[in-house]
Scaffold this active site. Structure first.
Site, PDB file in Angstrom:
ATOM      1  N   THR A 290     -77.654 -59.024 -49.248  1.00 32.64           N
ATOM      2  CA  THR A 290     -77.747 -58.466 -47.903  1.00 32.64           C
ATOM      3  C   THR A 290     -78.852 -57.416 -47.872  1.00 32.64           C
ATOM      4  O   THR A 290     -79.017 -56.639 -48.813  1.00 32.64           O
ATOM      5  CB  THR A 290     -76.407 -57.853 -47.461  1.00 32.64           C
ATOM      6  OG1 THR A 290     -75.967 -56.902 -48.436  1.00 32.64           O
ATOM      7  CG2 THR A 290     -75.348 -58.939 -47.311  1.00 32.64           C
ATOM      8  N   LEU A 291     -79.599 -57.403 -46.769  1.00 30.73           N
ATOM      9  CA  LEU A 291     -80.810 -56.589 -46.663  1.00 30.73           C
ATOM     10  C   LEU A 291     -80.765 -55.648 -45.460  1.00 30.73           C
ATOM     11  O   LEU A 291     -81.802 -55.304 -44.893  1.00 30.73           O
ATOM     12  CB  LEU A 291     -82.033 -57.510 -46.563  1.00 30.73           C
ATOM     13  CG  LEU A 291     -82.196 -58.538 -47.693  1.00 30.73           C
ATOM     14  CD1 LEU A 291     -83.312 -59.520 -47.360  1.00 30.73           C
ATOM     15  CD2 LEU A 291     -82.474 -57.831 -49.021  1.00 30.73           C
TER      16      LEU A 291
ATOM     17  N   GLY B 200     -80.810 -54.246 -41.926  1.00 26.69           N
ATOM     18  CA  GLY B 200     -81.387 -54.754 -40.679  1.00 26.69           C
ATOM     19  C   GLY B 200     -82.309 -55.941 -40.857  1.00 26.69           C
ATOM     20  O   GLY B 200     -82.647 -56.629 -39.885  1.00 26.69           O
TER      21      GLY B 200
ATOM     22  N   ASP C 291     -68.662 -55.959 -46.259  1.00 23.92           N
ATOM     23  CA  ASP C 291     -67.399 -56.702 -46.237  1.00 23.92           C
ATOM     24  C   ASP C 291     -67.371 -57.659 -45.047  1.00 23.92           C
ATOM     25  O   ASP C 291     -66.911 -58.808 -45.157  1.00 23.92           O
ATOM     26  CB  ASP C 291     -66.211 -55.742 -46.137  1.00 23.92           C
ATOM     27  CG  ASP C 291     -66.260 -54.630 -47.175  1.00 23.92           C
ATOM     28  OD1 ASP C 291     -66.807 -54.856 -48.269  1.00 23.92           O
ATOM     29  OD2 ASP C 291     -65.745 -53.532 -46.889  1.00 23.92           O
TER      30      ASP C 291
ATOM     31  N   GLY D 172     -81.525 -58.615 -42.476  1.00 18.93           N
ATOM     32  CA  GLY D 172     -80.756 -59.845 -42.600  1.00 18.93           C
ATOM     33  C   GLY D 172     -80.270 -60.094 -44.011  1.00 18.93           C
ATOM     34  O   GLY D 172     -79.715 -59.210 -44.660  1.00 18.93           O
TER      35      GLY D 172
END
Length: 297
Positions: A216-217, A219, A248, A221
């Site tokens: 996960t990055l 903002g 989560d 995506g």
């Protein structure tokens, strides 16, 4: 049949919206305070239940008011709580400080979480599940209980180790990662775990044995890698109120897609969507969407 069972800590989140997250010796004002249900895998399972997935949970709470509240909140979401043991002692808790930009710091007291043990009841629970979703504990020994549960289960494994487990290093986690269908990490966790940038690090975890690695990055995506392919999925624009539970929530959206046999690109988009909903409200669960919102999104 229960489709997915979570195994992780159950905590009361004591959330404080603060002027800023201070340095040592500072005195900082608190704008508002609240208490909400938390725990990484528990948040993911609650989110999946809200999306209409049949879920269960294995964990421990204390024989106190907080423990009764956490069990009640999971049951309200429709989660099967027969695997949540009530033990003598204090329920786990987390102090969460959130600044005006939505960024947060967290301090966790494990309470009875770290005394989770293998029982006939939780073994019976996992045998019926299609997926097991694991997250971290503070204590050193509970990961051994998780490993033993995995050894006795034929379910697909989803793993969100979080910073608490990542700090223990790849040697400690490789036994679980090698068995996973999907492992979730954010960019910082990936770099800490592998010592590499997230793209190269994801490839290294594929080599360890993870079938699908998701990074996960924020903002930007998410990034998804398998031994044969890689894809980047842009994020949704969202007003950031509180990033607590965003990872989560992402896991829930992604797993919702996998449980519905969606392509990985769609799974990533669903993860981004649920995370964007989550960060628009205070706490890990307040903003989580219902199934109808997924259809509309």
């Amino acid at each position: 049949m229960v489709e997915i069972i979570g195994i992780g800590a159950l905590n009361i989140d004591k959330l404080y919206l603060v002027e800023r997250i201070g340095a040592a010796g500072e005195e900082i004002g608190i704008d508002s305070a609240s208490e909400q249900p938390g725990g990484s895998a528990a948040n993911t399972i609650a989110a999946l239940a809200r999306l209409g997935i049949k879920t269960g949970f294995i964990g421990r709470v204390g024989d106190d008011a907080d423990g009764a509240y956490l069990r009640s909140e999971m049951a309200k979401e429709g989660v099967d709580i027969q695997g949540i043991e009530v033990a003598r002692g204090r329920t786990g808790s987390a102090i969460v400080l959130v600044d005006p930009g939505g960024e947060r710091s967290m301090y966790v007291h494990p309470g009875v979480n770290d005394a989770l043990s293998l029982t006939p009841e939780n073994l019976s629970c996992v045998k019926s599940a299609k997926y097991l979703h694991l997250s971290s504990f503070v204590g050193e020994t509970v990961i051994d209980v998780q490993r033993e549960i995995l050894d006795r289960s034929k379910a697909e494994i989803s793993f969100a180790p979080g910073m608490l487990y990542v700090r223990r290093g790849l040697d400690t986690l490789s036994g679980i990662i090698s068995k996973t269908r999907v492992v979730f990490l954010n960019r910082d966790e990936m770099e800490m775990l592998t010592g590499s940038g997230y793209r190269k690090g994801a490839g290294e975890l594929n080599e360890v044995g993870a079938e699908i690695v998701v990074v996960t990055l924020g903002g930007d995506g998410c990034y998804i890698r398998t031994p044969d392919a890689e894809v980047s999925i842009p994020g949704f624009s969202a007003r950031v109120v509180d990033t607590t539970g965003a990872g989560d929530a992402f896991c829930a959206g992604f797993l919702y897609g996998m449980l519905n046999d969606e392509p990985l690109g769609v799974c990533g988009r669903l993860g981004n969507f649920v995370a964007a909903k989550c960060i628009g409200a205070v706490g890990a669960r307040e903003g989580l969407p219902r199934k109808i919102e997924i259809a509309e999104g």
